[in-house]
Design a protein around this motif. Sequence first.
Motif, PDB file in Angstrom:
ATOM      1  N   TYR A 204      40.436  41.914  39.874  1.00  0.00           N
ATOM      2  CA  TYR A 204      40.909  43.212  40.499  1.00  0.00           C
ATOM      3  C   TYR A 204      41.717  42.966  41.606  1.00  0.00           C
ATOM      4  O   TYR A 204      42.573  43.741  41.937  1.00  0.00           O
ATOM      5  N   GLY A 205      41.371  42.009  42.531  1.00  0.00           N
ATOM      6  CA  GLY A 205      42.271  41.612  43.336  1.00  0.00           C
ATOM      7  C   GLY A 205      43.538  40.996  43.074  1.00  0.00           C
ATOM      8  O   GLY A 205      44.580  41.502  43.979  1.00  0.00           O
ATOM      9  N   THR A 206      43.713  40.160  42.136  1.00  0.00           N
ATOM     10  CA  THR A 206      44.877  39.824  41.707  1.00  0.00           C
ATOM     11  C   THR A 206      45.855  41.039  41.190  1.00  0.00           C
ATOM     12  O   THR A 206      47.031  41.122  41.442  1.00  0.00           O
ATOM     13  N   PHE A 207      45.165  42.081  40.382  1.00  0.00           N
ATOM     14  CA  PHE A 207      46.001  43.284  39.987  1.00  0.00           C
ATOM     15  C   PHE A 207      46.527  44.163  41.188  1.00  0.00           C
ATOM     16  O   PHE A 207      47.322  44.632  41.288  1.00  0.00           O
ATOM     17  N   ASP A 208      45.457  44.187  42.253  1.00  0.00           N
ATOM     18  CA  ASP A 208      45.876  44.729  43.638  1.00  0.00           C
ATOM     19  C   ASP A 208      47.068  44.083  44.293  1.00  0.00           C
ATOM     20  O   ASP A 208      47.929  44.850  44.848  1.00  0.00           O
ATOM     21  N   GLU A 209      47.032  42.732  44.203  1.00  0.00           N
ATOM     22  CA  GLU A 209      48.320  42.023  44.698  1.00  0.00           C
ATOM     23  C   GLU A 209      49.685  42.286  43.848  1.00  0.00           C
ATOM     24  O   GLU A 209      50.624  42.481  44.634  1.00  0.00           O
ATOM     25  N   CYS A 210      49.173  42.285  42.408  1.00  0.00           N
ATOM     26  CA  CYS A 210      50.333  43.100  41.666  1.00  0.00           C
ATOM     27  C   CYS A 210      50.808  44.366  42.085  1.00  0.00           C
ATOM     28  O   CYS A 210      52.015  44.728  42.259  1.00  0.00           O
ATOM     29  N   ASN A 211      50.181  45.071  42.386  1.00  0.00           N
ATOM     30  CA  ASN A 211      50.437  46.583  42.736  1.00  0.00           C
ATOM     31  C   ASN A 211      51.153  46.459  44.053  1.00  0.00           C
ATOM     32  O   ASN A 211      52.133  47.252  44.280  1.00  0.00           O
TER      33      ASN A 211
ATOM     34  N   CYS B 263      51.048  39.892  37.654  1.00  0.00           N
ATOM     35  CA  CYS B 263      50.443  40.417  36.625  1.00  0.00           C
ATOM     36  C   CYS B 263      49.947  39.606  35.481  1.00  0.00           C
ATOM     37  O   CYS B 263      48.972  39.663  35.004  1.00  0.00           O
ATOM     38  N   ARG B 264      50.813  38.489  35.100  1.00  0.00           N
ATOM     39  CA  ARG B 264      50.480  37.495  34.042  1.00  0.00           C
ATOM     40  C   ARG B 264      49.167  36.891  34.579  1.00  0.00           C
ATOM     41  O   ARG B 264      48.316  36.521  33.825  1.00  0.00           O
ATOM     42  N   ARG B 265      49.136  36.522  35.889  1.00  0.00           N
ATOM     43  CA  ARG B 265      48.079  35.668  36.294  1.00  0.00           C
ATOM     44  C   ARG B 265      46.713  36.553  36.178  1.00  0.00           C
ATOM     45  O   ARG B 265      45.680  36.137  36.042  1.00  0.00           O
ATOM     46  N   ALA B 266      47.289  37.863  36.748  1.00  0.00           N
ATOM     47  CA  ALA B 266      45.786  38.885  36.651  1.00  0.00           C
ATOM     48  C   ALA B 266      45.217  38.894  35.058  1.00  0.00           C
ATOM     49  O   ALA B 266      44.194  38.830  34.947  1.00  0.00           O
ATOM     50  N   GLU B 267      46.375  39.094  34.177  1.00  0.00           N
ATOM     51  CA  GLU B 267      45.853  39.053  32.924  1.00  0.00           C
ATOM     52  C   GLU B 267      45.275  38.016  32.466  1.00  0.00           C
ATOM     53  O   GLU B 267      44.081  38.128  31.506  1.00  0.00           O
ATOM     54  N   ARG B 268      45.486  36.782  32.730  1.00  0.00           N
ATOM     55  CA  ARG B 268      44.750  35.610  32.441  1.00  0.00           C
ATOM     56  C   ARG B 268      43.446  35.710  32.728  1.00  0.00           C
ATOM     57  O   ARG B 268      42.416  35.089  32.149  1.00  0.00           O
TER      58      ARG B 268
ATOM     59  N   GLN C 272      41.798  49.246  25.403  1.00  0.00           N
ATOM     60  CA  GLN C 272      43.046  49.939  26.129  1.00  0.00           C
ATOM     61  C   GLN C 272      43.041  49.337  27.483  1.00  0.00           C
ATOM     62  O   GLN C 272      44.321  49.098  28.061  1.00  0.00           O
ATOM     63  N   VAL C 273      42.180  48.606  28.112  1.00  0.00           N
ATOM     64  CA  VAL C 273      42.555  47.775  29.374  1.00  0.00           C
ATOM     65  C   VAL C 273      43.071  46.588  29.029  1.00  0.00           C
ATOM     66  O   VAL C 273      44.011  46.329  30.029  1.00  0.00           O
ATOM     67  N   LEU C 274      42.696  45.887  28.077  1.00  0.00           N
ATOM     68  CA  LEU C 274      43.324  44.813  27.781  1.00  0.00           C
ATOM     69  C   LEU C 274      44.980  44.990  27.304  1.00  0.00           C
ATOM     70  O   LEU C 274      45.897  44.129  27.776  1.00  0.00           O
ATOM     71  N   GLN C 275      45.025  46.055  26.527  1.00  0.00           N
ATOM     72  CA  GLN C 275      46.136  46.365  25.998  1.00  0.00           C
ATOM     73  C   GLN C 275      47.300  46.673  27.369  1.00  0.00           C
ATOM     74  O   GLN C 275      48.198  46.245  27.151  1.00  0.00           O
TER      75      GLN C 275
END
Length: 192
Positions: A31-38, A130-135, A149-152
């Motif tokens: 979630y920290g990486t998604f926060d970085e993406c945000n 985002c790709r890093r967070a998804e990985r 839905q979260v993964l999608q």
Amino acid sequence: MAIYTKTGDKGTTSLFTGERVKKYNTRVETYGTFDECNAQISVAEKYCLREENRELLRWVQNRMFILDGEIASSDPDKFYGKSDRIEEPDVKKMEDVIDKYIAKLPELHEFILPGSSLAGAHLHLARTVCRRAERLLTKISEDITFRPQVLQYANRLSDFLYILARDEDEADRQKKICDEVVRRYQQAVSKH
């Protein structure tokens, strides 16, 4: 009110449900990486030429808070009682935007360099974060169950950022053409 709590001074942090975990916990890293993406999306939004793209990015940013909350919750039932969730309409909205933009943008027949405009470059950077967070999300989903839905949503988000980057690059290209036409016209008028 102080912004520091001192509760993390020993290397732990709280999940949404209050559970203490190490700051390097893979859930926190995700979630920290998604926060970085945000945060990167926020920078990109400031450079966008098209208002529609700025609005879309603000919508995505608000949905990402919910995504982070769901990832940060070790007890989904407690989270769902206090927050929205990422749902199928969120995924569908991104897919609709992607389809709409693909139909209007010039067709590509080769790889492109990431971002010929400032907004496009920042959007491509957000896409790679985002790709890093998804990985990371995919990795932890082997041990933690997340709703589909979260993964999608995580998967569509990088495609969404890619297509907005392309649209901003195209807007920038068109603006440069118009600016050059105006410059040449003004130059020609000033000679007469």
